[in-house]
Design a protein around this motif. Structure first.
Motif, PDB file in Angstrom:
ATOM      1  N   VAL A 271      -4.266 -15.561 -10.571  1.00 62.84           N
ATOM      2  CA  VAL A 271      -3.860 -15.921  -9.185  1.00 62.84           C
ATOM      3  C   VAL A 271      -2.653 -14.844  -9.000  1.00 62.84           C
ATOM      4  CG1 VAL A 271      -2.890 -17.314  -7.496  1.00 62.84           C
ATOM      5  CG2 VAL A 271      -4.717 -18.151  -9.241  1.00 62.84           C
ATOM      6  N   SER A 272      -2.450 -14.386  -8.016  1.00 60.79           N
ATOM      7  CA  SER A 272      -1.513 -13.320  -7.587  1.00 60.79           C
ATOM      8  C   SER A 272      -1.015 -13.771  -6.372  1.00 60.79           C
ATOM      9  CB  SER A 272      -1.779 -12.151  -7.752  1.00 60.79           C
ATOM     10  OG  SER A 272      -0.934 -11.194  -7.185  1.00 60.79           O
ATOM     11  N   GLN A 280      -9.230   2.071  -9.418  1.00 55.07           N
ATOM     12  CA  GLN A 280     -10.409   2.586  -9.584  1.00 55.07           C
ATOM     13  C   GLN A 280     -11.211   1.577  -9.268  1.00 55.07           C
ATOM     14  OE1 GLN A 280     -10.925   4.481 -13.507  1.00 55.07           O
ATOM     15  NE2 GLN A 280      -8.796   4.431 -13.659  1.00 55.07           N
ATOM     16  N   SER A 281     -10.785   0.214  -8.821  1.00 50.87           N
ATOM     17  CA  SER A 281     -11.841  -0.747  -8.517  1.00 50.87           C
ATOM     18  C   SER A 281     -12.641  -1.376  -9.557  1.00 50.87           C
ATOM     19  CB  SER A 281     -12.771  -0.476  -7.403  1.00 50.87           C
ATOM     20  OG  SER A 281     -12.666  -1.525  -6.312  1.00 50.87           O
ATOM     21  N   ARG A 282     -12.065  -1.296 -10.871  1.00 53.55           N
ATOM     22  CA  ARG A 282     -12.715  -1.710 -12.092  1.00 53.55           C
ATOM     23  C   ARG A 282     -12.353  -3.322 -12.070  1.00 53.55           C
ATOM     24  NH1 ARG A 282      -9.203   1.604 -16.076  1.00 53.55           N
ATOM     25  NH2 ARG A 282      -7.661   1.024 -14.543  1.00 53.55           N
ATOM     26  N   VAL A 283     -11.266  -3.667 -11.819  1.00 46.66           N
ATOM     27  CA  VAL A 283     -11.340  -5.217 -11.372  1.00 46.66           C
ATOM     28  C   VAL A 283     -10.975  -5.498 -10.032  1.00 46.66           C
ATOM     29  CG1 VAL A 283     -10.245  -5.790 -13.648  1.00 46.66           C
ATOM     30  CG2 VAL A 283      -8.518  -5.201 -11.969  1.00 46.66           C
ATOM     31  N   ASN A 284     -11.225  -6.571  -9.615  1.00 40.41           N
ATOM     32  CA  ASN A 284     -11.382  -6.652  -8.077  1.00 40.41           C
ATOM     33  C   ASN A 284     -10.422  -7.797  -7.494  1.00 40.41           C
ATOM     34  OD1 ASN A 284     -14.444  -5.973  -8.981  1.00 40.41           O
ATOM     35  ND2 ASN A 284     -13.691  -4.772  -7.429  1.00 40.41           N
ATOM     36  N   THR A 285     -10.076  -7.809  -6.368  1.00 40.13           N
ATOM     37  CA  THR A 285      -8.965  -8.798  -5.738  1.00 40.13           C
ATOM     38  C   THR A 285      -9.770  -9.523  -4.603  1.00 40.13           C
ATOM     39  OG1 THR A 285      -6.992  -7.608  -6.511  1.00 40.13           O
ATOM     40  CG2 THR A 285      -6.807  -9.357  -4.815  1.00 40.13           C
ATOM     41  N   PHE A 286      -9.987 -10.883  -4.648  1.00 38.46           N
ATOM     42  CA  PHE A 286     -10.265 -11.664  -3.438  1.00 38.46           C
ATOM     43  C   PHE A 286      -9.442 -12.444  -3.072  1.00 38.46           C
ATOM     44  CE2 PHE A 286     -14.115 -10.311  -6.324  1.00 38.46           C
ATOM     45  CZ  PHE A 286     -14.568  -9.354  -5.672  1.00 38.46           C
ATOM     46  N   ALA A 287      -9.683 -13.265  -2.010  1.00 34.23           N
ATOM     47  CA  ALA A 287      -8.786 -14.382  -1.551  1.00 34.23           C
ATOM     48  C   ALA A 287      -9.154 -15.445  -2.388  1.00 34.23           C
ATOM     49  CB  ALA A 287      -9.225 -14.861  -0.056  1.00 34.23           C
ATOM     50  N   HIS A 288      -8.071 -16.227  -2.673  1.00 32.98           N
ATOM     51  CA  HIS A 288      -8.409 -17.359  -3.817  1.00 32.98           C
ATOM     52  C   HIS A 288      -8.622 -18.552  -2.806  1.00 32.98           C
ATOM     53  CE1 HIS A 288      -8.036 -19.812  -7.277  1.00 32.98           C
ATOM     54  NE2 HIS A 288      -6.841 -20.426  -7.100  1.00 32.98           N
ATOM     55  N   VAL A 289      -8.911 -19.689  -3.514  1.00 33.57           N
ATOM     56  CA  VAL A 289      -9.229 -20.945  -2.596  1.00 33.57           C
ATOM     57  C   VAL A 289      -7.905 -21.268  -1.966  1.00 33.57           C
ATOM     58  CG1 VAL A 289     -11.074 -21.652  -4.142  1.00 33.57           C
ATOM     59  CG2 VAL A 289      -8.824 -22.504  -4.520  1.00 33.57           C
ATOM     60  N   SER A 290      -6.733 -20.961  -2.519  1.00 27.34           N
ATOM     61  CA  SER A 290      -5.727 -21.468  -1.720  1.00 27.34           C
ATOM     62  C   SER A 290      -5.000 -20.398  -0.691  1.00 27.34           C
ATOM     63  CB  SER A 290      -4.421 -21.702  -2.694  1.00 27.34           C
ATOM     64  OG  SER A 290      -4.331 -20.584  -3.643  1.00 27.34           O
ATOM     65  N   TYR A 291      -5.734 -19.346  -0.558  1.00 32.47           N
ATOM     66  CA  TYR A 291      -5.366 -18.240   0.558  1.00 32.47           C
ATOM     67  C   TYR A 291      -5.163 -18.725   2.093  1.00 32.47           C
ATOM     68  CZ  TYR A 291      -5.367 -13.827   2.868  1.00 32.47           C
ATOM     69  OH  TYR A 291      -4.925 -12.579   3.865  1.00 32.47           O
ATOM     70  N   SER A 292      -4.511 -18.254   2.488  1.00 32.85           N
ATOM     71  CA  SER A 292      -4.083 -18.537   4.025  1.00 32.85           C
ATOM     72  C   SER A 292      -3.228 -17.154   4.390  1.00 32.85           C
ATOM     73  CB  SER A 292      -3.397 -19.957   4.287  1.00 32.85           C
ATOM     74  OG  SER A 292      -2.097 -19.867   3.750  1.00 32.85           O
ATOM     75  N   SER A 293      -2.949 -17.226   5.843  1.00 34.29           N
ATOM     76  CA  SER A 293      -2.451 -16.035   6.315  1.00 34.29           C
ATOM     77  C   SER A 293      -0.880 -16.299   6.186  1.00 34.29           C
ATOM     78  CB  SER A 293      -2.403 -15.994   7.995  1.00 34.29           C
ATOM     79  OG  SER A 293      -3.839 -15.783   8.342  1.00 34.29           O
ATOM     80  N   ALA A 294      -0.348 -17.450   6.049  1.00 35.14           N
ATOM     81  CA  ALA A 294       0.919 -17.895   5.445  1.00 35.14           C
ATOM     82  C   ALA A 294       1.325 -17.806   4.069  1.00 35.14           C
ATOM     83  CB  ALA A 294       1.281 -19.034   6.022  1.00 35.14           C
ATOM     84  N   LYS A 296      -0.641 -15.946   0.940  1.00 32.87           N
ATOM     85  CA  LYS A 296      -1.722 -14.963   0.495  1.00 32.87           C
ATOM     86  C   LYS A 296      -1.859 -14.926  -1.022  1.00 32.87           C
ATOM     87  CE  LYS A 296      -1.373 -12.553   4.854  1.00 32.87           C
ATOM     88  NZ  LYS A 296      -1.733 -11.151   5.420  1.00 32.87           N
ATOM     89  N   HIS A 297      -2.409 -16.050  -1.490  1.00 33.64           N
ATOM     90  CA  HIS A 297      -2.888 -16.250  -2.870  1.00 33.64           C
ATOM     91  C   HIS A 297      -4.251 -15.455  -2.948  1.00 33.64           C
ATOM     92  CE1 HIS A 297       0.288 -19.833  -3.671  1.00 33.64           C
ATOM     93  NE2 HIS A 297       0.822 -18.723  -3.649  1.00 33.64           N
ATOM     94  N   THR A 298      -4.068 -14.371  -3.691  1.00 26.32           N
ATOM     95  CA  THR A 298      -5.245 -13.832  -4.135  1.00 26.32           C
ATOM     96  C   THR A 298      -5.664 -14.247  -5.617  1.00 26.32           C
ATOM     97  OG1 THR A 298      -3.955 -11.716  -4.608  1.00 26.32           O
ATOM     98  CG2 THR A 298      -5.000 -11.892  -2.416  1.00 26.32           C
ATOM     99  N   GLY A 299      -6.961 -13.739  -5.858  1.00 31.90           N
ATOM    100  CA  GLY A 299      -7.633 -13.855  -7.445  1.00 31.90           C
ATOM    101  C   GLY A 299      -7.971 -12.571  -7.743  1.00 31.90           C
TER     102      GLY A 299
END
Length: 491
Positions: A271-272, A280-294, A296-299
């Motif tokens: 979590v970030s 290189q997009s070898r690992v990927n970043t998506f919205a985490h379950v706790s993500y919101s506009s306020a 922005k926690h990503t996985g």
């Protein structure tokens, strides 16, 4: 009172009932017992039938009901975890138009790479945090290009969990997290990416209504409630991809916390609080379950396609009549390094961490006078652990430096050899917990339905089962270096 969690996996459907008061699983079931087939009509293709997922989910829930260990009418909410990135397409009558192109399918790689070049690397990485690669959007583009008559009948696109929710409730919806895992989401503009939709020629009407991940995604239909013995009108209040959900099940919510799983695929998920990406997009970043506009926690997700699938292949071909527990005991009798035998476990489609290259799985250095089943099964487990180390080093390049990794006591982590090798070769301690994806989905349902006032409240009784520290890191370093050299030659 209880919560029901469904985990729509590649191999099977697993369901669990969790007691709200204790936060513990009181019953669980899986269907089918044997792994579900992945249809591979051509090399690199991978499909499954959504209708089979639904049938298997019904069987699993009825099997759970038949256990008699709880009253199904006391279930208050349902949560769904699902295999990520799969494409489900339905027409206006909500009939599925084709088998789902699932996560490990490689047919759309070239389409995604072309989109990456034309839309622009900087824009894709800055706004979508990923190359379109062979994610859901590119899979849909493949259908548009190769099955135009079918494409023209599509009313809505869904991910596997959205489909199961539709079958339960009759409602179709999605979330920011789901759209981000399909690489439809623009994180900078907080909306569906107009650039990607225009490039692929997609109509925005194909995208379902976007709802918060923790919210009511529909209520149980009368006929489904009657079929399953559940209370009519209870909410489906949580839907998440399996890896963000695995992190949730391990109470991994805060930036810097890291989860891992080693099921059909292998994943490290950190979590970030930064909108970061791998160039290189070898690992990927998506919205985490706790993500919101306020918030922005990503996985940040490292995925290895060929982990449990590699072990399953080895079992079926070298020891079909032995249990996985027996194989794990057998592997423990072989020494570190498996007497020189090496395994590259990359035979389940193009690997993103290898720049979408496909090497095929390889068993290297076989000595017909030296190697036995023990060395084969240890080498498979070591090769899988080495692939985790390779991917973790990529994550470290991108600023993810975990001090501890949490994992569920399941799948390959049930093997002492694999678990200790993972710890030794990565150099990072591992905490093992009982929770799995179906339990996480149930607890997520409790959060989404407001039964728990916060995510923290859902994990007040989260208990550590086992803690592993590095023991043989020095012995493994040279073995890993030899393995990495073989991988580089294969690439």
């Amino acid at each position: 009172m209880y919560l029901l969690g469904l985990d729509i996996g590649t191999s099977s459907i697993k369901v669990s009932v969790v007691d709200i008061a204790t936060q513990k699983r009181i019953a669980t079931a899986q269907y089918p017992e044997e792994e579900t087939e992945i249809k591979s009509l051509k090399p690199g293709w991978a499909e499954q039938s959504p209708a089979d997922w639904w049938t298997n989910a019904i069987h699993a829930i009825l099997k759970l009901k038949d256990s008699g260990s709880f009253n199904t009418k006391d279930i208050l909410a349902i949560g769904i975890a699902y295999q990520m990135h799969g494409l489900v397409v339905v027409d206006k009558d909500r009939q599925v138009l084709r088998d789902s192109i699932i996560w490990c399918d490689s047919r759309a790689v070239e389409l995604g790479e072309r989109a990456f070049d034309v839309i622009g690397h900087e824009h894709c990485l800055n706004n979508m945090l990923n190359s379109p690669g062979n994610f859901t959007a590119s899979k849909l583009a493949w259908v548009k290009n190769n099955e135009p008559e079918l494409y023209n009948k599509i009313d809505k696109i869904m991910l596997p969990g959205d489909f199961i929710a539709m079958k339960l409730t009759g409602s179709i919806g999605t979330s920011i997290a789901a759209l981000s895992e399909g690489v439809f989401w623009d994180f900078r503009k907080d909306g569906v990416s107009k650039e990607l939709m225009e490039y692929y020629g997609f109509n925005e009407d194909l995208i379902p209504e976007v709802k918060p991940l923790f919210s009511v995604h529909g209520t149980l239909k009368v006929e489904v409630a009657a079929l399953l013995g559940l209370r009519e009108g209870i909410p489906v209040s949580y839907k998440s991809g399996d890896q963000p959900n695995n992190a949730l099940s391990l109470n991994v919510f805060k930036p810097g916390e890291v989860a891992a799983t080693a099921g059909t695929s292998g994943v490290i998920y950190g979590v970030s609080d930064d909108l970061t990406c791998d160039p290189q997009s070898r690992v990927n970043t998506f919205a985490h379950v706790s993500y919101s506009s306020a918030q922005k926690h990503t996985g940040v997700l490292l995925c290895i396609n060929g982990t449990g699938s590699m072990y399953r292949w080895a079992k079926h071909n070298f020891a079909p009549n032995l249990s996985y527990a027996t194989l794990n005991e057998l592997a423990a009798t072989a020494p570190i390094g498996s007497k020189g035998l090496k395994v590259l476990p990359f035979g389940n489609g193009a690997e993103r961490m290898l720049n979408n290259k496909y090497t095929g799985a390889q068993l290297l250095g076989i000595d017909l006078n030296l190697h036995t089943q023990a060395e084969i099964f240890r080498a498979v487990q070591e090769g899988i652990a080495f692939s985790f180390r390779y991917g973790l080093d990529i994550m470290r390049e991108n600023g993810m430096r975990p001090k501890v990794i949490r994992a569920g006591m399941a799948n390959l982590f049930l093997s002492d050899v694999f678990a200790q090798t993972f710890v030794d070769v990565t150099g990072i301690p591992v905490e093992l917990y009982e929770n799995d994806g179906s339990v996480g989905a149930a607890l997520g349902a409790g959060i989404g339905a407001g039964i728990f006032k916060s995510a923290e409240e859902a994990f007040t009784q989260h208990e550590l089962i086992r803690y592993l520290e590095p023991k043989n890191s020095e012995a493994y370093e040279s073995v890993y270096a030899e393995w990495k050299d073989l991988l580089n030659k294969a690439l």
